[in-house]
Design a protein around this motif. Structure first.
Motif, mmCIF file in Angstrom:
data_model
loop_
_atom_site.group_PDB
_atom_site.id
_atom_site.type_symbol
_atom_site.label_atom_id
_atom_site.label_comp_id
_atom_site.label_asym_id
_atom_site.label_seq_id
_atom_site.Cartn_x
_atom_site.Cartn_y
_atom_site.Cartn_z
ATOM 1 N N GLU A 17 6.860 -9.625 21.664
ATOM 2 C CA GLU A 17 5.554 -9.496 21.008
ATOM 3 C C GLU A 17 4.929 -10.872 20.783
ATOM 4 O OE1 GLU A 17 2.285 -7.672 19.130
ATOM 5 O OE2 GLU A 17 3.991 -6.608 20.023
ATOM 6 N N ARG A 18 5.765 -11.843 20.336
ATOM 7 C CA ARG A 18 5.246 -13.196 20.099
ATOM 8 C C ARG A 18 4.721 -13.818 21.394
ATOM 9 N NH1 ARG A 18 9.632 -13.464 16.457
ATOM 10 N NH2 ARG A 18 10.988 -14.341 18.073
ATOM 11 N N LEU A 19 5.479 -13.663 22.463
ATOM 12 C CA LEU A 19 5.028 -14.211 23.745
ATOM 13 C C LEU A 19 3.724 -13.541 24.195
ATOM 14 C CD1 LEU A 19 8.336 -14.488 25.813
ATOM 15 C CD2 LEU A 19 6.988 -16.360 24.859
ATOM 16 N N TYR A 20 3.690 -12.235 24.066
ATOM 17 C CA TYR A 20 2.499 -11.486 24.484
ATOM 18 C C TYR A 20 1.269 -11.946 23.695
ATOM 19 C CZ TYR A 20 -0.813 -7.592 24.404
ATOM 20 O OH TYR A 20 -1.964 -6.824 24.427
ATOM 21 N N ARG A 21 1.397 -12.099 22.384
ATOM 22 C CA ARG A 21 0.265 -12.553 21.570
ATOM 23 C C ARG A 21 -0.169 -13.955 21.975
ATOM 24 N NH1 ARG A 21 -1.823 -7.966 19.985
ATOM 25 N NH2 ARG A 21 -0.332 -6.677 18.802
ATOM 26 N N GLU A 22 0.792 -14.785 22.343
ATOM 27 C CA GLU A 22 0.472 -16.160 22.714
ATOM 28 C C GLU A 22 -0.350 -16.228 23.995
ATOM 29 O OE1 GLU A 22 2.812 -20.434 23.449
ATOM 30 O OE2 GLU A 22 3.947 -18.654 22.866
ATOM 31 N N THR A 23 -0.176 -15.268 24.893
ATOM 32 C CA THR A 23 -0.916 -15.305 26.168
ATOM 33 C C THR A 23 -2.399 -15.018 25.980
ATOM 34 O OG1 THR A 23 -0.567 -12.944 26.629
ATOM 35 C CG2 THR A 23 1.104 -14.506 27.453
ATOM 36 N N GLY A 24 -2.728 -14.229 24.964
ATOM 37 C CA GLY A 24 -4.121 -13.824 24.796
ATOM 38 C C GLY A 24 -4.543 -12.717 25.739
ATOM 39 N N TRP A 25 -3.609 -12.186 26.512
ATOM 40 C CA TRP A 25 -3.912 -11.109 27.444
ATOM 41 C C TRP A 25 -3.976 -9.755 26.738
ATOM 42 C CZ3 TRP A 25 0.358 -12.876 31.354
ATOM 43 C CH2 TRP A 25 -0.199 -13.754 32.294
ATOM 44 N N THR A 26 -4.629 -8.812 27.403
ATOM 45 C CA THR A 26 -4.451 -7.406 27.054
ATOM 46 C C THR A 26 -3.170 -6.909 27.729
ATOM 47 O OG1 THR A 26 -5.664 -6.604 28.983
ATOM 48 C CG2 THR A 26 -6.955 -7.084 26.993
ATOM 49 N N MET A 27 -2.705 -5.745 27.307
ATOM 50 C CA MET A 27 -1.519 -5.179 27.949
ATOM 51 C C MET A 27 -1.778 -4.909 29.428
ATOM 52 S SD MET A 27 0.024 -2.571 25.106
ATOM 53 C CE MET A 27 0.242 -3.070 23.397
ATOM 54 N N ARG A 28 -2.973 -4.478 29.731
ATOM 55 C CA ARG A 28 -3.313 -4.201 31.136
ATOM 56 C C ARG A 28 -3.266 -5.484 31.958
ATOM 57 N NH1 ARG A 28 -8.323 -4.191 33.829
ATOM 58 N NH2 ARG A 28 -8.369 -2.845 35.690
#
Length: 443
Positions: free
Chosen positions: A11-22
């Motif tokens: 989750e932390r990595l995902y938030r750091e990217t600024g991407w959407t899940m798609r």
């Protein structure tokens, strides 16, 4: 079966990217296509991973690569909340994954208190040379990055500069920089596209840097952490076929064990280093035999200690008579090794004499930190044989230079001064050094 726990690390990595899940799913699919293993993930898959379901094992390196490209740094399995890969099951090997995790934990100097709790293990398992060879042969390369001799030389040059900083200012000062260089520059180089020989040279250079970082951890007193770096360095040396670095690391591990008073492990590691050494030249024989002598003395093996010391002396004399540049092991180093052997065998007076020989033989290439460490040993042993004023004079010189050094080992030596001098406070000179050392060690 219990309910899944959300993957907070992912989750932390995902938030750091600024991407959407798609967008994350699309990037993973793109990387998979580049690697020749097309994937068809969509948003629901990302949701499942964030909720704690593990992606299939073959897809995990692709997911890590997608994050790495976006965040411009290597991403490991543990940083994404994935279990460590089984050996041979994924393109990215445990050796590289573990190296990045190890270095990243060391990049923040504010974490020193947490990282220093690791303890030295006398039963540490080390890979033998045959087991260490070829560990990284299956590593998948990054087609977008290529390295050559210029990058290899940059790693070697940076390692030299970090070593100079370590010698001049101490491990606590230099180690975060070494760890950051390992993670941000060297680890990506290890994944880059390169010829077989270039790859081996880069892995060899990484092995030496990893060893140096472990040496810095020893200086800081983080002995368990140092052992982790040392074992990782052995793996890298084996992967590159660099037998010379491999035996240097084993010797360094013996030095660590000896300095902590563990005689038997020090002997085991020193002998393993000597047996692994590919070089039978005088310099290397002296380098190995000097450490064997100290280890044997600590283990109470007097005959072996003296035989090894004589072997080191013969090798030093042979090398210096041939007019070679000697560097790493010289007459000054031999005098220090002799001092340690004498002290371990119960001859503190002889140890003081040999330490005086060491300082008489030192030259301008010798480093400030070792000077203070050896001077502290001299002062303690001068006091041990009843030379109070000589010990105080030695300590006074150390305290003059101490504030510029960031060394855990020297910190410990300075902190011992008040307790050693406490019985002698009626002596004006001893009282002065007692008070001064208390003041400096409290800062």
């Amino acid at each position: 079966m219990g309910a899944l726990e959300p993957n907070a690390a992912l989750e932390r990595l995902y938030r750091e990217t600024g991407w959407t899940m798609r967008q994350l799913a699309q990037e993973i699919n793109r990387v998979g296509t580049e690697r020749g293993t097309p994937l068809k993930y969509q948003q629901p898959s990302v949701t499942q991973w964030l909720n704690g379901q593990l992606p299939k094992e073959s897809a995990r390196p692709v997911i890590l690569e997608a994050f790495a490209r976006r965040l411009l740094r290597p991403i490991t399995h543990s940083e994404a909340g994935f279990p460590a890969p089984r050996r041979g099951s994924t393109p990215q090997p445990p050796t590289l994954d573990g190296l990045v995790d190890l270095g990243r934990q060391d990049m923040d100097p504010s974490r020193r208190g947490v990282l220093g709790v690791g303890l030295f293990s006398v039963a540490l398992t080390i890979p033998g040379w045959p087991d260490a060879v070829g560990r990284m042969d299956a590593m998948r390369t990054d087609p977008k990055r290529r390295v050559g001799q210029a990058e290899i030389q940059s790693v070697k040059d940076m390692t030299d500069r970090l070593s100079d900083l370590d010698d001049d200012f101490g491990g606590r000062y230099a180690r975060p920089m070494a760890a950051a260089f390992l993670v941000n520059t060297v680890a990506p180089y290890l994944k880059a596209t390169a010829s077989s020989e270039t790859r081996k040279s880069m892995i060899s250079a990484a092995s030496l840097l990893c060893y140096l970082t472990g040496w810095m951890a020893v200086d800081e007193g983080a002995h368990g952490r140092a052992q982790e770096y040392y074992v990782k360095s052995l793996e890298l040396a084996g992967a590159s076929g660099d037998r010379m670095t491999y035996c240097h690391v084993l010797r360094g591990m013996s030095v660590q064990a000896a300095n902590l008073g563990h005689g038997a492990p020090a002997v085991r590691l020193a002998n393993a280093a000597a047996e692994a050494s590919p070089d039978s030249g005088a310099r290397m024989r002296a380098f190995m035999a000097g450490q064997q002598a100290h280890a044997y003395a600590l283990a109470g093996e007097k005959t072996n200690a003296l035989n090894s010391l004589r072997e080191a002396e013969r090798a030093v004399n042979q090398a210096e008579s041939q007019g070679r540049r000697f560097g790493g092991f010289s007459s000054a180093t031999l005098a220090y090794a002799t001092a340690e052997v004498r002290h371990a065998l119960g001859d503190p007076k002889g140890s003081v004499e040999s330490l005086h020989d060491h300082f008489r033989l030192r030259d301008s290439t010798d480093r400030q930190r070792s000077k203070l460490i050896f001077s502290s040993l001299l002062a303690e042993r001068q006091l041990q044989i009843g030379h109070l004023e000589a010990a105080c004079t030695t300590w006074n010189t150390i305290l003059d230079e101490y504030p510029a050094i960031h060394s855990g080992r020297i910190d410990g030596q300075v902190r011992r001064i008040p307790s050693l001098l406490s019985p002698y406070r009626s002596n004006p000179l001893a009282r002065q050094i007692y008070e001064r050392s208390r003041e400096l060690s409290a800062k």
